[in-house]
Design an enzyme around this catalytic site. Sequence first.
Site, PDB file in Angstrom:
ATOM      1  N   LEU A  68       0.166  -3.410  -3.714  1.00  0.00           N
ATOM      2  CA  LEU A  68       0.345  -2.999  -5.099  1.00  0.00           C
ATOM      3  C   LEU A  68      -0.828  -2.174  -5.597  1.00  0.00           C
ATOM      4  CD1 LEU A  68       1.801  -6.265  -6.704  1.00  0.00           C
ATOM      5  CD2 LEU A  68       3.046  -4.174  -6.104  1.00  0.00           C
ATOM      6  N   SER A  69      -2.005  -2.419  -5.031  1.00  0.00           N
ATOM      7  CA  SER A  69      -3.198  -1.660  -5.420  1.00  0.00           C
ATOM      8  C   SER A  69      -4.197  -1.707  -4.273  1.00  0.00           C
ATOM      9  CB  SER A  69      -3.825  -2.238  -6.690  1.00  0.00           C
ATOM     10  OG  SER A  69      -4.894  -1.423  -7.140  1.00  0.00           O
ATOM     11  N   CYS A  70      -4.951  -0.631  -4.120  1.00  0.00           N
ATOM     12  CA  CYS A  70      -5.912  -0.588  -3.027  1.00  0.00           C
ATOM     13  C   CYS A  70      -6.976   0.464  -3.295  1.00  0.00           C
ATOM     14  CB  CYS A  70      -5.208  -0.297  -1.697  1.00  0.00           C
ATOM     15  SG  CYS A  70      -4.533   1.376  -1.582  1.00  0.00           S
TER      16      CYS A  70
END
Length: 404
Positions: A68-70
């Site tokens: 979802l986020s990185c």
Amino acid sequence: MTTITNSPETLRAAMVDNVKAAGHATSPAVEQAMRSVPRHAFVPEASVEDAYADIAVITKSASDGSALSCASVPTIVGMMLDQLQVQPGNRILEIGAGTGYNAALLARLTGPGGSVTTVDIDPEVTAGARRALGATGNERVEVITRDGSLGAQENAPYDRIIFTVGAWDLTPAFWEQLAPGGRLVVPLRWRGQTRSVAFVREGDALVSDSMELCGFVPMLGQEGERSATIDRGDLVTLYWDVDQAIDTEKLQDVLDQPKQTSWSGVTVGPYDSFDGIWLRMSATASGTCRIAAGKAAVESELCTPAIAVRSPALADHDSLAYLATRRVGDSVHELGAIGHGTYGLNLAAQLSDQIAGWNENRDALPALRAYRTDVPNAALTFEPNVDLGQIIEKTESRLMINLT
């Protein structure tokens, strides 16, 4: 006396050297920013070695394990900052706050005379980015929790806009908030591929001047891509866009029909990229899509694309062809196509022709323009003296792509 070889400073220097060896961070300003900003401070849960490795550091995952986020891969970060061409004093908007690392790099590039606004829809992500930015002395970066498709009108107009999430569509906000002559860099998805496209604002048009292959976590709320399996074992998936007349019901079990091959005579070595074929296909063939084959499908030879998880394909009614390779020497492969169905041989021949066209100038890029959907058709123009081109209709924008 013991020499410490895995200090953050040493690892950061090695990271930037690797980015430059890959052909990115070519401007002195981008190189210096990447050498100065401590990436490990933005991914505190990762080891310092992972923080400076050429990998994406996942910071938030969905229940199914998808990211979802990185923190993006450093080589991609350097590549996109090169495309953005930030100048001192620029006003910058970032869509996708991530860890805050990219915003810190942008703040370094634009300097005290400029400004950076970063937007993300996830309050947990923005809270983390805000903490990391504050801890690293980047309090001037404004972090906003909001749907990124809306931009940030309160700080517009912007000289530069950059997306660090994959976008399928471009909303009116980015025409309204990007200054004339400004640059927009976005990992844009069409026909199953993702390219980091650098656009320049020219009146009503966003005109590309570079395109680089990449992959990004997709932006939430943009559902313009469709997918479906086309075999009984659900091992092979086709991906296409909503504006395409592709009916996967007609393609069910098409892979059970005899293979029909067309080999191009074009060869590639182990380090030769051939993703330009896909880009060329998207500019010339309306049935261009993506095929992905699972391990069992490849091992059983049900479906053997050139790259199993992502290869270009052509679909037409009840027929399909996809990019394939075969070994013709030590570390040398010939490019071609495998077709199935009523028109399978014809589609394979068409794809093989695309390979031959690409081979004439492997570095050539199509011309790509983006317009809002409310721009009159009369205002839409392909590059002059070019016959081949495609209009790709999205929900709030349209792309015009053609060979030059």
